[in-house]
Write an enzyme that holds these catalytic residues in place. Structure first.
Site, PDB file in Angstrom:
ATOM      1  N   ASP A  43      38.954  62.446   9.258  1.00 19.17           N
ATOM      2  CA  ASP A  43      38.993  60.644   9.486  1.00 19.17           C
ATOM      3  C   ASP A  43      40.498  60.872   8.988  1.00 19.17           C
ATOM      4  OD1 ASP A  43      39.192  61.248   6.450  1.00 19.17           O
ATOM      5  OD2 ASP A  43      37.493  59.493   5.943  1.00 19.17           O
ATOM      6  N   SER A  44      41.350  61.900   8.724  1.00 19.30           N
ATOM      7  CA  SER A  44      42.954  61.288   9.118  1.00 19.30           C
ATOM      8  C   SER A  44      43.066  60.266   9.653  1.00 19.30           C
ATOM      9  CB  SER A  44      43.773  62.743   8.163  1.00 19.30           C
ATOM     10  OG  SER A  44      42.804  63.258   9.266  1.00 19.30           O
ATOM     11  N   ASP A  82      34.450  64.801   9.610  1.00 15.70           N
ATOM     12  CA  ASP A  82      34.224  63.216   8.505  1.00 15.70           C
ATOM     13  C   ASP A  82      32.986  62.785   8.711  1.00 15.70           C
ATOM     14  OD1 ASP A  82      35.641  64.720   6.803  1.00 15.70           O
ATOM     15  OD2 ASP A  82      37.337  63.327   7.227  1.00 15.70           O
ATOM     16  N   LYS A 112      30.942  66.926   6.894  1.00 14.38           N
ATOM     17  CA  LYS A 112      31.367  66.924   5.836  1.00 14.38           C
ATOM     18  C   LYS A 112      31.791  65.487   4.733  1.00 14.38           C
ATOM     19  CE  LYS A 112      36.256  67.334   5.159  1.00 14.38           C
ATOM     20  NZ  LYS A 112      36.948  66.017   4.257  1.00 14.38           N
ATOM     21  N   GLU A 114      32.778  63.498   1.291  1.00  8.36           N
ATOM     22  CA  GLU A 114      33.428  63.361   0.735  1.00  8.36           C
ATOM     23  C   GLU A 114      33.330  63.026  -0.719  1.00  8.36           C
ATOM     24  OE1 GLU A 114      37.677  60.810   0.901  1.00  8.36           O
ATOM     25  OE2 GLU A 114      37.464  61.653   2.534  1.00  8.36           O
ATOM     26  N   GLU A 178      41.539  69.521  -2.640  1.00  4.50           N
ATOM     27  CA  GLU A 178      42.682  69.110  -1.938  1.00  4.50           C
ATOM     28  C   GLU A 178      43.548  67.740  -3.146  1.00  4.50           C
ATOM     29  OE1 GLU A 178      44.947  65.525   1.364  1.00  4.50           O
ATOM     30  OE2 GLU A 178      42.475  65.608   1.198  1.00  4.50           O
TER      31      GLU A 178
END
EC number: 2.1.2.11
Length: 269
Positions: A43-44, A82, A112, A114, A178
């Site tokens: 999602d970056s 993501d 993924k 978070e 991260e």
């Protein structure tokens, strides 16, 4: 094409795993051609592709759109997509619906998630949706935690270790760490049996991930400490400026770029 079993074998054999973000057909095509093990459709893309100042504006539809494009560009690469901000943490029913939709509509190999959503990971496992857990600095929570190294105290480090173990127990197939201290990342990598991919987490994780646009200096304004630049796409600006100048001066297109076919008679000359 690598499967989960292949990635597990790489961890067991001590073979480092490479992961690179890619958000569309051409970047995914390049990453696959380079032989990189895993593509992350992160999602970056909110900052690198869509021009937002954080990931929180990225929608589920955005991730599906870009995930599909990446899959078309890299049909033979293990792809992780993501779950974006707002698609997790609403309710178990809504979260599961979003997870299934993302997994199904992108043809990803895993999604993924978070943060410490261990029950969701467990429920996804039960229905056959592979989940990569993302702990440490979680960009979707920067409004609360900010962009800084995580788990800097002993208590916070112990909590992160417990969360990593909980993610594995819940059924996560991989873990992204991260912005955490390298010694802690090394300990977590030794403790869990699933592959641990680091970003700003030192050299002793099972693999490394970086952002395509960062490593190529492609339209990025901020470069974190842990990013190494491997290429220079900023030369594209020079090329575009040259095109602009040649058009302005009437130098492009020259005869080499023209279809010189006479289709009109001399009376039309």
């Amino acid at each position: 094409m690598k499967k989960l079993n292949d990635l597990m074998t790489m961890k067991q054999n001590g073979t480092k795993i490479s992961m690179m973000t890619a958000y569309d057909y051409p970047s995914a095509k390049q990453v696959e051609a380079a032989g990189i093990d895993i593509i992350l459709v992160g999602d970056s893309l909110g900052m690198t592709v869509l021009g937002y100042d954080s990931t929180v504006y990225v929608t589920l539809n955005d991730m599906i759109h870009h995930g599909r494009a990446a899959r078309r560009g890299a049909p033979e690469t293990f792809i992780v997509v993501d779950m974006p901000f707002g698609s997790v943490g609403v309710s178990m029913a809504a979260d599961m619906q979003n997870a299934v939709r993302l997994y199904r509509e992108t043809a990803a190999d895993a999604i993924k998630i978070e943060g410490a959503h261990f029950e969701l990971i467990s429920q996804c496992r039960l229905i056959g949706v592979p989940v990569v857990s993302h702990l440490g600095l979680t960009p979707q929570s920067v409004g609360i935690m900010g962009y800084s190294v995580q788990a800097k105290s002993k208590a916070a480090a112990e909590q992160l270790l417990q969360e990593a173990q909980a993610a594995e127990k819940a059924g996560a197939v991989m873990l992204v760490l991260e912005a955490v201290p390298s010694d802690l990342a090394a300990l977590i990598s030794r403790t869990v049996t699933i592959p641990v991919i680091g970003i700003g987490a030192g050299i002793d994780t099972d693999g490394q991930v970086l952002v395509y646009h960062d490593v190529l200096q492609y339209a990025t304004e901020h470069r974190p400490k842990f990013v190494k630049v491997y290429g220079d796409f900023t030369t594209g600006i020079e090329a575009l400026h040259q095109f602009h100048q040649e058009v302005r001066l009437g130098q492009f297109p020259s005869d080499d770029y023209i279809y010189n076919i006479k289709v009109l008679g001399e009376e039309h000359d």
